[in-house]
Write a protein that holds these residues in place. Structure first.
Motif, PDB file in Angstrom:
ATOM      1  N   GLY A  19       8.164   3.895  -5.707  1.00 52.56           N
ATOM      2  CA  GLY A  19       7.217   3.192  -5.595  1.00 52.56           C
ATOM      3  C   GLY A  19       6.926   1.641  -5.617  1.00 52.56           C
ATOM      4  O   GLY A  19       6.492   0.843  -5.091  1.00 52.56           O
ATOM      5  N   ALA A  33       2.296   1.602  -3.373  1.00 48.80           N
ATOM      6  CA  ALA A  33       1.241   1.988  -4.288  1.00 48.80           C
ATOM      7  C   ALA A  33       0.952   3.655  -4.260  1.00 48.80           C
ATOM      8  O   ALA A  33       0.602   4.077  -5.360  1.00 48.80           O
ATOM      9  N   MET A  34       0.931   4.008  -2.964  1.00 52.54           N
ATOM     10  CA  MET A  34       0.884   5.659  -2.583  1.00 52.54           C
ATOM     11  C   MET A  34       1.888   6.350  -3.466  1.00 52.54           C
ATOM     12  O   MET A  34       1.603   7.227  -4.046  1.00 52.54           O
ATOM     13  N   VAL A  72       2.674   9.200 -10.791  1.00 55.33           N
ATOM     14  CA  VAL A  72       2.121   9.186 -11.740  1.00 55.33           C
ATOM     15  C   VAL A  72       1.244  10.545 -11.833  1.00 55.33           C
ATOM     16  O   VAL A  72       1.144  11.296 -13.013  1.00 55.33           O
ATOM     17  N   SER A  73       0.599  11.042 -10.952  1.00 54.83           N
ATOM     18  CA  SER A  73      -0.059  12.325 -10.899  1.00 54.83           C
ATOM     19  C   SER A  73       0.922  13.475 -11.043  1.00 54.83           C
ATOM     20  O   SER A  73       0.360  14.255 -11.802  1.00 54.83           O
ATOM     21  N   LEU A 101       7.571   7.413  -8.901  1.00 53.92           N
ATOM     22  CA  LEU A 101       7.024   6.224  -9.603  1.00 53.92           C
ATOM     23  C   LEU A 101       7.855   5.137  -9.186  1.00 53.92           C
ATOM     24  O   LEU A 101       7.763   3.961  -8.964  1.00 53.92           O
ATOM     25  N   ALA A 139       3.873   5.589  -6.017  1.00 50.82           N
ATOM     26  CA  ALA A 139       3.585   5.133  -7.481  1.00 50.82           C
ATOM     27  C   ALA A 139       2.344   5.931  -7.999  1.00 50.82           C
ATOM     28  O   ALA A 139       2.765   6.544  -9.037  1.00 50.82           O
ATOM     29  N   LEU A 140       1.313   5.835  -7.129  1.00 60.19           N
ATOM     30  CA  LEU A 140       0.323   7.084  -7.681  1.00 60.19           C
ATOM     31  C   LEU A 140       0.789   8.357  -7.669  1.00 60.19           C
ATOM     32  O   LEU A 140       0.218   9.192  -8.472  1.00 60.19           O
ATOM     33  N   LEU A 141       1.288   8.868  -6.676  1.00 59.38           N
ATOM     34  CA  LEU A 141       2.051  10.203  -6.364  1.00 59.38           C
ATOM     35  C   LEU A 141       2.860  10.417  -7.666  1.00 59.38           C
ATOM     36  O   LEU A 141       2.712  11.627  -8.366  1.00 59.38           O
ATOM     37  N   GLY A 146       8.426  12.999 -10.634  1.00 57.40           N
ATOM     38  CA  GLY A 146       7.275  11.893 -10.839  1.00 57.40           C
ATOM     39  C   GLY A 146       7.898  10.784 -11.091  1.00 57.40           C
ATOM     40  O   GLY A 146       7.304   9.497 -10.783  1.00 57.40           O
ATOM     41  N   SER A 167       0.897  -1.214  -0.018  1.00 55.44           N
ATOM     42  CA  SER A 167      -0.040  -0.004   0.046  1.00 55.44           C
ATOM     43  C   SER A 167       0.747   1.321   0.050  1.00 55.44           C
ATOM     44  O   SER A 167       0.598   2.299  -0.649  1.00 55.44           O
TER      45      SER A 167
END
Length: 81
Positions: A73, A43-44, A50-51, A70, A46-48, A66, A40
């Motif tokens: 992550g 994943a946080m 990507v955003s 990624l 990685a999502l940060l 970024g 988790s």
């Protein structure tokens, strides 16, 4: 009279709220048992990442940051324990 908010003034407020939410979610994820904690939190990040890549169009240093987030992550999910 219409109240018109300047996006430049709203940005720091949204950033502060985002940081508070992020630290709260990170703290909750830290209480999960393994391997869910590692997955988790990774994943946080990685999502940060990507955003940040999507948000940073036109600003190369934000896109590089970024990409680093990624990569970290993904490594945190599968390699770093």
């Amino acid at each position: 009279m219409k109240l018109k908010l300047n996006p430049d003034l709203l940005r720091p407020l949204l950033g502060t709220i985002g940081l508070m939410i992020g630290f709260g979610v990170y703290a909750v994820a830290g209480d999960l048992p393994q391997p869910w904690q590692r997955l988790s939190i990774g994943a946080m990040f990685a999502l940060l990442g990507v955003s940040a890549v999507i948000y940073g169009r036109g600003e190369r240093w934000i896109q590089v940051l970024g990409g680093v987030l990624l990569l970290y992550g993904v490594l945190r999910m599968f390699v770093i324990g």
